[in-house]
Design a protein around this motif. Sequence first.
Motif, PDB file in Angstrom:
ATOM      1  N   GLY A   1       0.883  -1.267  -0.063  1.00  0.00           N
ATOM      2  CA  GLY A   1       0.202   0.102  -0.080  1.00  0.00           C
ATOM      3  C   GLY A   1       0.877   1.349  -0.073  1.00  0.00           C
ATOM      4  O   GLY A   1       0.210   2.258   0.033  1.00  0.00           O
ATOM      5  N   THR A   2       2.194   1.238  -0.030  1.00  0.00           N
ATOM      6  CA  THR A   2       3.005   2.234   0.093  1.00  0.00           C
ATOM      7  C   THR A   2       3.371   2.883  -1.265  1.00  0.00           C
ATOM      8  O   THR A   2       3.645   2.073  -2.186  1.00  0.00           O
ATOM      9  N   PRO A   3       2.869   4.348  -1.580  1.00  0.00           N
ATOM     10  CA  PRO A   3       3.405   4.908  -2.883  1.00  0.00           C
ATOM     11  C   PRO A   3       4.834   4.647  -3.021  1.00  0.00           C
ATOM     12  O   PRO A   3       5.758   4.694  -2.230  1.00  0.00           O
ATOM     13  N   HIS A   4       5.406   4.307  -4.400  1.00  0.00           N
ATOM     14  CA  HIS A   4       6.797   4.203  -4.615  1.00  0.00           C
ATOM     15  C   HIS A   4       6.885   4.256  -6.117  1.00  0.00           C
ATOM     16  O   HIS A   4       5.633   4.004  -6.969  1.00  0.00           O
ATOM     17  N   ARG A   5       7.970   4.595  -6.814  1.00  0.00           N
ATOM     18  CA  ARG A   5       8.266   4.790  -8.094  1.00  0.00           C
ATOM     19  C   ARG A   5       9.765   5.134  -8.399  1.00  0.00           C
ATOM     20  O   ARG A   5      10.481   5.560  -7.399  1.00  0.00           O
ATOM     21  N   PHE A   6      10.145   4.464  -9.310  1.00  0.00           N
ATOM     22  CA  PHE A   6      11.644   4.607  -9.670  1.00  0.00           C
ATOM     23  C   PHE A   6      11.474   6.003 -10.557  1.00  0.00           C
ATOM     24  O   PHE A   6      10.773   6.210 -11.380  1.00  0.00           O
ATOM     25  N   HIS A   7      12.671   6.851 -10.569  1.00  0.00           N
ATOM     26  CA  HIS A   7      12.758   8.040 -11.251  1.00  0.00           C
ATOM     27  C   HIS A   7      14.098   8.417 -11.722  1.00  0.00           C
ATOM     28  O   HIS A   7      15.140   7.695 -10.898  1.00  0.00           O
ATOM     29  N   HIS A   8      14.658   9.291 -12.274  1.00  0.00           N
ATOM     30  CA  HIS A   8      15.787   9.810 -12.580  1.00  0.00           C
ATOM     31  C   HIS A   8      16.799   8.558 -13.147  1.00  0.00           C
ATOM     32  O   HIS A   8      17.940   8.090 -12.415  1.00  0.00           O
ATOM     33  N   ILE A   9      15.940   7.685 -14.040  1.00  0.00           N
ATOM     34  CA  ILE A   9      16.601   6.688 -14.394  1.00  0.00           C
ATOM     35  C   ILE A   9      17.645   7.033 -15.387  1.00  0.00           C
ATOM     36  O   ILE A   9      17.470   7.488 -16.759  1.00  0.00           O
ATOM     37  N   THR A  10      19.164   6.748 -15.159  1.00  0.00           N
ATOM     38  CA  THR A  10      20.183   6.989 -15.979  1.00  0.00           C
ATOM     39  C   THR A  10      20.574   6.135 -16.571  1.00  0.00           C
ATOM     40  O   THR A  10      21.437   6.274 -17.733  1.00  0.00           O
ATOM     41  N   GLU A  11      20.507   4.876 -16.399  1.00  0.00           N
ATOM     42  CA  GLU A  11      20.943   3.568 -17.079  1.00  0.00           C
ATOM     43  C   GLU A  11      19.595   2.651 -17.182  1.00  0.00           C
ATOM     44  O   GLU A  11      19.193   2.627 -16.319  1.00  0.00           O
ATOM     45  N   ASP A  12      19.519   2.176 -18.223  1.00  0.00           N
ATOM     46  CA  ASP A  12      18.201   1.039 -18.422  1.00  0.00           C
ATOM     47  C   ASP A  12      18.251   0.388 -17.144  1.00  0.00           C
ATOM     48  O   ASP A  12      19.352  -0.279 -17.042  1.00  0.00           O
ATOM     49  N   LEU A  13      17.302   0.282 -16.664  1.00  0.00           N
ATOM     50  CA  LEU A  13      17.035  -0.529 -15.424  1.00  0.00           C
ATOM     51  C   LEU A  13      16.170  -1.974 -15.261  1.00  0.00           C
ATOM     52  O   LEU A  13      15.242  -2.024 -16.134  1.00  0.00           O
ATOM     53  N   ARG A  14      16.730  -2.940 -14.901  1.00  0.00           N
ATOM     54  CA  ARG A  14      16.278  -4.160 -14.858  1.00  0.00           C
ATOM     55  C   ARG A  14      16.051  -4.404 -13.461  1.00  0.00           C
ATOM     56  O   ARG A  14      17.043  -4.521 -12.715  1.00  0.00           O
ATOM     57  N   VAL A  15      14.980  -4.774 -12.895  1.00  0.00           N
ATOM     58  CA  VAL A  15      14.699  -5.265 -11.455  1.00  0.00           C
ATOM     59  C   VAL A  15      13.950  -6.456 -11.469  1.00  0.00           C
ATOM     60  O   VAL A  15      13.058  -6.749 -12.052  1.00  0.00           O
ATOM     61  N   LEU A  16      14.191  -7.422 -10.646  1.00  0.00           N
ATOM     62  CA  LEU A  16      13.752  -8.435 -10.271  1.00  0.00           C
ATOM     63  C   LEU A  16      12.650  -8.075  -8.970  1.00  0.00           C
ATOM     64  O   LEU A  16      13.088  -7.283  -8.095  1.00  0.00           O
ATOM     65  N   VAL A  17      11.294  -8.514  -9.073  1.00  0.00           N
ATOM     66  CA  VAL A  17      10.430  -7.832  -8.370  1.00  0.00           C
ATOM     67  C   VAL A  17       9.640  -9.207  -7.781  1.00  0.00           C
ATOM     68  O   VAL A  17       9.395 -10.238  -8.298  1.00  0.00           O
ATOM     69  N   VAL A  18       9.454  -9.249  -6.355  1.00  0.00           N
ATOM     70  CA  VAL A  18       9.025 -10.524  -5.615  1.00  0.00           C
ATOM     71  C   VAL A  18       7.972  -9.735  -4.750  1.00  0.00           C
ATOM     72  O   VAL A  18       7.993  -8.875  -3.944  1.00  0.00           O
ATOM     73  N   PHE A  19       7.033 -10.402  -5.020  1.00  0.00           N
ATOM     74  CA  PHE A  19       5.434  -9.963  -4.202  1.00  0.00           C
ATOM     75  C   PHE A  19       5.054 -11.179  -3.267  1.00  0.00           C
ATOM     76  O   PHE A  19       5.261 -12.122  -3.571  1.00  0.00           O
ATOM     77  N   SER A  20       4.480 -10.444  -1.948  1.00  0.00           N
ATOM     78  CA  SER A  20       4.097 -11.682  -1.103  1.00  0.00           C
ATOM     79  C   SER A  20       3.000 -11.027  -0.515  1.00  0.00           C
ATOM     80  O   SER A  20       3.098  -9.861   0.317  1.00  0.00           O
TER      81      SER A  20
END
Length: 105
Positions: free
Chosen positions: A82-101
Amino acid sequence: MKAFRLDDLDAERAANDGAYLRFLRERNMSAGLYALPAGGTDTQAPHPQDEIYLVVSGRASITVGEETTHVARGSVVYVPAGTPHRFHHITEDLRVLVVFSPPEG
């Protein structure tokens, strides 16, 4: 056992013209690969699940709630449900592994 290769997941994500590819969904968790280009915009909204990000490659900043930090390869970020979040100021192509529980949708 289920095993995955990051390069194969990234190719599948790109072939489907999406920023996100969910590649695993189990009873208590799910996992995906999220990619944003340098200069890109992260439009995600808060999720009803707890979330962990592991930055596989790239550089950016992330804001979670009121806190901001820089991330790069090897960074791990926890985002409470429920927490607002975002990536920004992306200076190099970003790849992120995401785990939800628990698992997403």
